[in-house]
Design a protein around this motif. Structure first.
Motif, short mmCIF file in Angstrom:
data_model
loop_
_atom_site.label_atom_id
_atom_site.label_comp_id
_atom_site.label_asym_id
_atom_site.label_seq_id
_atom_site.Cartn_x
_atom_site.Cartn_y
_atom_site.Cartn_z
N ALA A 104 10.71 1.15 2.78
CA ALA A 104 10.99 2.39 3.87
C ALA A 104 10.32 3.24 4.30
N PHE A 105 8.55 3.15 4.14
CA PHE A 105 7.83 4.58 4.90
C PHE A 105 7.57 3.44 5.81
N PHE A 106 7.40 2.28 5.77
CA PHE A 106 6.79 1.40 6.81
C PHE A 106 8.22 1.09 7.80
N ARG A 107 8.89 0.68 7.28
CA ARG A 107 10.65 0.66 8.05
C ARG A 107 11.07 1.95 9.30
N ALA A 108 10.06 2.76 7.95
CA ALA A 108 10.38 4.69 9.13
C ALA A 108 9.60 4.20 10.06
N VAL A 109 8.25 3.80 9.88
CA VAL A 109 7.39 3.54 11.13
C VAL A 109 7.48 2.69 12.11
N SER A 157 0.71 -1.11 -0.60
CA SER A 157 0.20 -0.15 -0.19
C SER A 157 0.85 1.58 -0.10
N MET A 158 2.01 1.05 0.31
CA MET A 158 2.92 2.43 -0.03
C MET A 158 4.33 1.62 -0.17
N PRO A 159 5.31 2.91 -0.72
CA PRO A 159 6.64 1.80 -0.10
C PRO A 159 7.66 1.54 1.21
N TRP A 206 1.62 10.28 -0.50
CA TRP A 206 1.40 11.09 -1.33
C TRP A 206 2.23 10.84 -2.23
N PRO A 207 2.77 10.16 -3.54
CA PRO A 207 3.51 9.31 -4.38
C PRO A 207 4.28 11.12 -4.16
N GLY A 263 10.89 11.07 6.57
CA GLY A 263 10.90 11.86 7.36
C GLY A 263 9.14 12.53 8.52
N ASP A 264 8.13 12.11 7.00
CA ASP A 264 6.13 12.83 7.51
C ASP A 264 6.28 11.23 8.68
N PHE A 265 6.77 10.50 8.34
CA PHE A 265 6.08 9.26 8.65
C PHE A 265 6.60 9.43 10.13
#
Length: 681
Positions: free
Chosen positions: A482-487, A478-480, A517-518, A536-538
């Motif tokens: 890297a964003f899951f890893r950041a969370v 559902s998203m990259p 947002w892509p 950084g947003d996450f």
């Protein structure tokens, strides 16, 4: 030229403080011909206590490796601290041992640290011999200590000899043989408890169990950590040491590793050389580490191995050996070199974590930067120091096991770094446990969320010791990634401070909402951060959502508790019990051994009250009271003021104020200098 010895045994010497393990190490080195004269702890000239502070205080602070040979076996002997404040040094050594010698004093008998150590050795299935030291001292006991060991440590022990003249300078060790009927009967009985074949043979025909077979079975069961042979002697006079050395060679395993297999090793100690470079102590389980090899932590620039009391430069360190490896600039204690060993658990803990904390402050304000750097280097050598930086107050906190460790840190900073420091009052480290299930979420481009991210989290309690588990309740695609890893990384970081400021050790966190947002660009192709989600947003949003979820779930503060055993004269119990109550200690059992025997109290006491009990006990019991205590568990704080840890202005708990500050600073987008966020994605 490499050593021609075919086997290497990595052996730990462990004991309660003052049982004589460093003196035993000296005697073993002397008996093996490595040193010509036995050093004395009191004289500060032992081989393994090399630090100036160790020689000054007469205690072991850091683990040290020395080597010698017994009957064709190369022994890497690791001397470990006995003081409980330095249990972290022992913890790191356990993962590299093939066997151990646990030293017990014939005078004092089994003590608190002795119990903690053998319990851990047995749990880890590390083959262990017991050496009862100080048989030449007045007050030394034979039957009493054996009974103490069987009652307080384990019944799976067998004495390997008697001690004529015990308690005198003429004490000697007389090994049992196959001609000693009582010994062979006890040995057969013990071995039969752990092996049905031995039991069946003993029942059918005791005569068919010759001594040679019993001895071979003793070696087999010792190597499986099922039984523990007990030797007696004196490190001061050398009595019993030759028999112990023969026992080490015969009864403990010296496993062969595959030097041609894949590299697998473990870093158990890190120190710095004269030029400030890192030196890693590595136990190699498989394969060979060579100079110029490239490992994940860097390129190997030098190797030395331990031979006959010294570390000698070599081109490689092979399976089974311990080597000092240079060139690994990013190496840390606990790192795996190469592939993980089968069955090993990364970050496994064998002893309780530190339960005390204090703030370290430099006496000269200009030393703040140097202090932080120095503490960082000390934390490399002892990760359980666990630095906690407060950027707002410009303070650094360190975790501790006790007051002696604080004194050692202070002396080390003064002697090695030229820094004079002070400590604030030591406080207890509590933990927070999740008591229910709670959830929260923030949607992208929805007030008051200023970040270009959607994050939803659900928090639920987990069993004690389970750790933090992060799960996905949304599609991985559902998203990259890297964003899951950041969370996930931010979740683990944020749980170092819960609602009341304490670490949250055991819980399950599930990500329930995700969105981003892509990557977007302007017409001329320039990437615009204000229109595109970043990791950084996450990282910024996750702590806010997690704290909301934690508040919805609720947490309870738990304080560390020690299990205590207190022996006092029977006529002093009336004075002791009210003091225990005042210290919030809870006795669970009270027993007396009859006329003249001490009265025993066993129960729980808050860790922060142990020192006060130690201080009061001599006056309450005419100096005859004996206290053993060790960390046992955490208990929910009941009644009174809930202890909280000081929080910083940046704490995500103050979520609303924090978000408003971000929005005001960034013009509504949550980003420094960014434009207002675009329409909803």
């Amino acid at each position: 030229m490499q050593s021609l010895l075919p086997h290497t045994l990595n052996l730990g010497i462990l004991a309660h403080i003052d049982a004589g393990k460093t003196s035993l190490t000296e005697r073993l080195l002397h008996a093996a011909g490595v040193i010509d004269e036995v050093g004395r702890v009191d004289d500060g000239n032992t081989q393994t206590d090399s630090l100036a502070l160790e020689r000054k205080r007469g205690i072991t602070i850091k683990s040290a490796v020395v080597s010698f040979a017994i009957d064709g076996t190369a022994v890497n002997l690791i001397d470990t601290p006995g003081h409980p404040d330095f249990i972290a040094e022992v913890e790191r050594v356990l993962s590299v041992l093939d066997g151990a010698v646990l030293v017990v004093s014939a005078v004092e008998g089994v003590q608190a640290q002795t119990r903690v150590l053998l319990r851990t050795l047995r749990r880890l299935r590390i083959p262990t011999l017991v050496f009862v030291n100080k048989t030449d001292r007045g007050g030394a006991r034979y039957d009493g200590v054996l009974r103490h060991i069987a009652e307080r440590l384990t019944p799976d022990v067998v004495a390997m000899g008697s001690v004529p003249g015990i308690g005198t300078r003429g004490a000697r060790f007389a090994p049992f043989t196959g001609e000693d009927g009582a010994f062979t009967a006890r040995l057969t009985e013990l071995l039969a408890e752990h092996d049905d074949a031995v039991l069946a043979t003993y029942v059918d025909d005791p005569a068919s169990l010759p001594y040679d077979r019993l001895r071979a079975e003793l070696a087999r069961q010792t190597r499986r950590a099922l039984v523990h042979p007990v030797f007696f002697g004196s490190a001061a006079t050398g009595v019993g040491v030759p028999e112990l050395m023969r026992g080490i060679a015969e009864l403990l395993p010296a496993p062969r590793g595959d030097a041609d297999g894949p590299v697998s090793g473990s870093v158990f100690k890190v120190e710095r050389g004269a030029a400030g470079e890192k030196i890693a102590y590595v136990r190699v389980f498989s394969g060979t580490v060579r100079v110029r090899d490239r490992l994940r932590e860097g390129k190997v620039t030098g190797v030395s191995v331990f031979e006959q009391g010294a570390d000698v430069q070599r081109a490689e360190v092979r399976a089974g050996q311990i080597g000092k490896v240079r060139g690994l600039g990013d190496v840390r204690i606990g790192d795996v070199i190469g592939v993980p060993r089968e069955g090993a658990r990364a970050g496994a803990r064998h002893f309780a974590p530190p339960t005390l904390e204090t703030v370290v402050t430099p006496l000269r304000d200009t030393d703040r930067g140097a202090l932080h750097l120095a503490l960082g280097q000390l934390a490399e050598q002892d990760p359980l120091i666990d630095l906690r930086q407060d950027d707002v107050r410009q303070e650094v906190s360190v975790s501790l096991y006790g007051e002696v460790q604080k004194e050692v840190i202070q002396a080390t900073l003064a002697e090695e770094y030229g820094l004079d420091v002070a400590f604030r009052e030591t406080t207890t480290i509590c933990v927070e446990r999740v008591v229910g299930t709670g959830a929260a979420y923030e949607i992208i481009d929805t007030d008051p969320n200023p970040f270009l991210a959607t994050v939803g989290l659900r928090v639920a309690p987990a069993p004690v010791g389970a750790g933090v588990e992060f799960r996905l309740g949304v599609e991985l695609g559902s998203m990259p990634y890297a964003f899951f890893r950041a969370v996930e990384e931010t979740v683990r970081e944020t749980l170092q401070q819960g609602i009341h400021g304490w670490r949250v050790p055991d819980c399950t966190v599930t990500m329930t909402h995700s969105g981003y947002w892509p990557r977007q660009s302007h017409a001329h192709g320039t990437f615009d951060k204000s229109m595109s989600s970043t990791a950084g947003d996450f990282r910024n949003l996750t702590p806010l959502v997690l704290m909301d979820a934690l508040r919805a779930a609720g947490t309870a503060v738990h304080e560390p508790m020690h299990r205590f055993r207190l022996d006092v004269p029977a006529d002093t119990v009336g004075a002791v019990l009210p003091v225990l109550a005042r210290l919030r200690a809870v006795p669970h059992t009270q027993t007396t051994g009859g006329a003249g025997a001490p009265y025993r109290l066993e129960g729980d006491i808050p860790a922060q009250r142990v020192h006060a009990l130690e201080r009061l006990l001599p006056g309450l019991t005419r100096g005859e009271g004996e206290l053993e205590s060790a960390f046992d568990h955490y208990r929910a704080v009941r009644g009174g003021t809930i202890p909280t840890r000081e929080r910083t202005d940046h704490d995500p708990l103050h979520r609303k104020d924090y978000l408003l500050r971000v929005v005001r600073r960034t013009g509504g987008s949550g980003r420094e200098g960014a434009a207002t966020a675009p329409a909803a994605w």
